[in-house]
Design a protein around this motif. Structure first.
Motif, mmCIF file in Angstrom:
data_model
loop_
_atom_site.group_PDB
_atom_site.id
_atom_site.type_symbol
_atom_site.label_atom_id
_atom_site.label_comp_id
_atom_site.label_asym_id
_atom_site.label_seq_id
_atom_site.Cartn_x
_atom_site.Cartn_y
_atom_site.Cartn_z
ATOM 1 N N UNK A 144 0.831 -1.205 0.000
ATOM 2 C CA UNK A 144 0.000 0.000 0.000
ATOM 3 C C UNK A 144 0.865 1.253 0.000
ATOM 4 N N UNK A 145 1.992 1.221 0.718
ATOM 5 C CA UNK A 145 2.905 2.367 0.701
ATOM 6 C C UNK A 145 3.469 2.581 -0.698
ATOM 7 N N UNK A 146 3.767 1.480 -1.405
ATOM 8 C CA UNK A 146 4.276 1.590 -2.773
ATOM 9 C C UNK A 146 3.220 2.194 -3.693
ATOM 10 N N UNK A 147 1.966 1.749 -3.550
ATOM 11 C CA UNK A 147 0.889 2.281 -4.389
ATOM 12 C C UNK A 147 0.701 3.771 -4.124
ATOM 13 N N UNK A 148 0.737 4.166 -2.840
ATOM 14 C CA UNK A 148 0.584 5.580 -2.501
ATOM 15 C C UNK A 148 1.725 6.411 -3.080
ATOM 16 N N UNK A 149 2.932 5.874 -3.041
ATOM 17 C CA UNK A 149 4.080 6.583 -3.607
ATOM 18 C C UNK A 149 3.934 6.748 -5.114
ATOM 19 N N UNK A 150 3.478 5.695 -5.784
ATOM 20 C CA UNK A 150 3.261 5.771 -7.237
ATOM 21 C C UNK A 150 2.206 6.822 -7.562
ATOM 22 N N UNK A 151 1.138 6.886 -6.759
ATOM 23 C CA UNK A 151 0.086 7.881 -6.987
ATOM 24 C C UNK A 151 0.643 9.293 -6.866
ATOM 25 N N UNK A 152 1.458 9.539 -5.842
ATOM 26 C CA UNK A 152 2.039 10.874 -5.645
ATOM 27 C C UNK A 152 2.975 11.230 -6.794
ATOM 28 N N UNK A 153 3.818 10.278 -7.218
ATOM 29 C CA UNK A 153 4.743 10.546 -8.324
ATOM 30 C C UNK A 153 3.973 10.817 -9.614
ATOM 31 N N UNK A 154 2.918 10.024 -9.864
ATOM 32 C CA UNK A 154 2.104 10.244 -11.061
ATOM 33 C C UNK A 154 1.416 11.606 -11.010
ATOM 34 N N UNK A 155 0.946 11.987 -9.819
ATOM 35 C CA UNK A 155 0.322 13.307 -9.681
ATOM 36 C C UNK A 155 1.303 14.437 -9.940
ATOM 37 N N UNK A 156 2.534 14.284 -9.443
ATOM 38 C CA UNK A 156 3.557 15.306 -9.681
ATOM 39 C C UNK A 156 3.899 15.398 -11.164
ATOM 40 N N UNK A 157 4.007 14.241 -11.836
ATOM 41 C CA UNK A 157 4.293 14.251 -13.268
ATOM 42 C C UNK A 157 3.157 14.913 -14.055
ATOM 43 N N UNK A 158 1.910 14.606 -13.669
ATOM 44 C CA UNK A 158 0.766 15.224 -14.346
ATOM 45 C C UNK A 158 0.737 16.728 -14.106
#
Length: 388
Positions: free
Chosen positions: A172-186
């Motif tokens: 779940x921590x990995x998924x949350x990190x991916x979401x934050x990185x994807x949001x920053x890229x967007x």
């Protein structure tokens, strides 16, 4: 034949082929000799040992590990620990370096004196001595029995620093990190492609919606993946002779973070100072003529131009600082280098493990340099904009 050799293009090609062939022949001879020496000593070569269990413990690991885990997993633990240390120390060194660099170019006598003292002190003391100093200082903190919680959930003890954490699984921590990185890229993509065409009110509204959605998805991911029958937050509590719950930052990890951050910050401060000094004064004067405040001149003119100027030097410094994470072996922090050294002593597969170590650092450092070089290509100014 003489006519052919007189042709410069053919002669150069022959010399290049001969040079490459000599290198390949040297490598082949070295490999055959090493194989013969290993056979003479009764040592086996190859990477089959990676599937054998290690039989030794690792004090700090971001993933599940036990004494029955294979060598490849121990090496993965070391790589992740080094990446984790670098991911914390390098940004901290950058923040410290930029702050001190600004102080040294601020024009304020006291701020410049503090900046000079910091740089001259920490830049001229060897990194390993600073590491040992901070490690000794951390071990001298009170025992968990005598320590008290500050700010509602932080405890400084000789066994480590305890801070509030999350009761979530690694997935779940990995998924949350991916979401934050994807949001920053967007957000970066929208900032470059869409938001400049919108008015200020609509752009701010889209930014709030975007980051609200990113934070919401990250929280939902962690809530779904939290450890059963526990709350989302884990606050340290003093029980008996130790603290329970929360996150424990070991003295070894903390000492490495502090030493690398402070030492690297001194070098980055000088790089940033050189960048500020290279920005023409006419740029700031033009900002004042347009009615910009001092903060707007700094954040929108001086800092962006300084970063563009010093980015190549910063890239080299970041690569060097990541290699400096290997000093953790001096205080038994289980980084990549420490794991490889222990594995060599336990398995005897020296050549294979040294090859893995060299290949690992080559890939990591090349990746850092490649990403930052792409950033440099994207932000660098073309033409003669800085010539005034």
């Amino acid at each position: 034949m003489a006519a052919i050799l007189k042709n410069r293009r053919i002669r150069d090609s022959v010399l290049q082929v001969a040079f490459v062939a000599t290198i390949l022949l040297t490598i082949v001879v070295a490999a055959i000799t090493a194989r013969a020496n290993l056979d003479a000593q009764g040592l086996t070569s190859g990477f089959g040992f990676l599937e054998r269990s290690t039989g030794w413990r690792i004090s700090f690991s971001l993933i599940e590990y036990s004494t029955s885990s294979p060598y490849w997993k121990a090496i993965l633990v070391g790589i992740l620990n080094s990446l984790f240390l670098g991911a914390i120390a390098l940004p901290l060194a950058t923040v410290i370096g930029v702050t001190v660099g600004v102080m040294r170019t601020s024009g304020n006598g006291m701020a410049e004196l503090v900046g000079v003292t910091y740089v001259e002190t920490f830049r001229n003391v060897p990194l390993i001595l600073q590491l040992l100093f901070w490690y000794t200082l951390l071990l001298a903190l009170p025992t968990p029995r005598d320590a008290t919680l500050i700010l509602g959930g932080i405890a400084f003890t000789g066994r480590g620093i305890y801070i509030p954490g999350l009761n979530v699984t690694g997935g779940s921590a990995f998924v949350a990190t991916v979401v934050v990185i994807a949001g920053a890229a967007l957000a970066l993509w929208l900032k470059a492609r869409r938001w400049p065409d919108l008015n200020l009110v609509h752009a701010r509204r889209e930014r709030r919606v975007l980051w609200g959605g990113v934070v919401g998805l990250a929280v939902v991911a962690m809530w779904i993946g939290r450890i059963p029958e526990t709350s989302l937050m884990s606050i340290p509590e003093q029980r008996g002779l130790n603290f329970r719950e929360g996150i424990r930052i070991s003295p070894e990890l903390m000492a490495c973070i502090i030493a690398i951050s402070i030492y690297g910050g001194a070098y980055i401060a000088e790089i940033i100072r050189a960048g500020f000094n290279a920005v023409p004064k006419g740029q700031s004067e033009a900002g004042r003529a347009l009615g910009l405040t001092n903060w707007q001149i700094f954040s929108r003119i001086r800092l962006p131009l300084a970063v563009r100027i010093v980015m190549p030097t910063l890239i080299n410094q970041y690569v060097w600082l990541f290699k400096a994470t290997t000093i953790g072996i001096a205080i038994s922090f289980t980084d990549f280098f420490m794991v490889i050294s222990t594995a060599i002593n336990q398995s005897g597969q020296t050549l294979e493990l040294i090859g893995i170590l060299m290949g690992g650092f080559l890939i990591i450092n090349y990746s850092i340099a490649w990403v930052l070089n792409r950033v440099n290509d994207a932000i660098k100014l073309r033409g003669t904009q800085l010539r005034i």
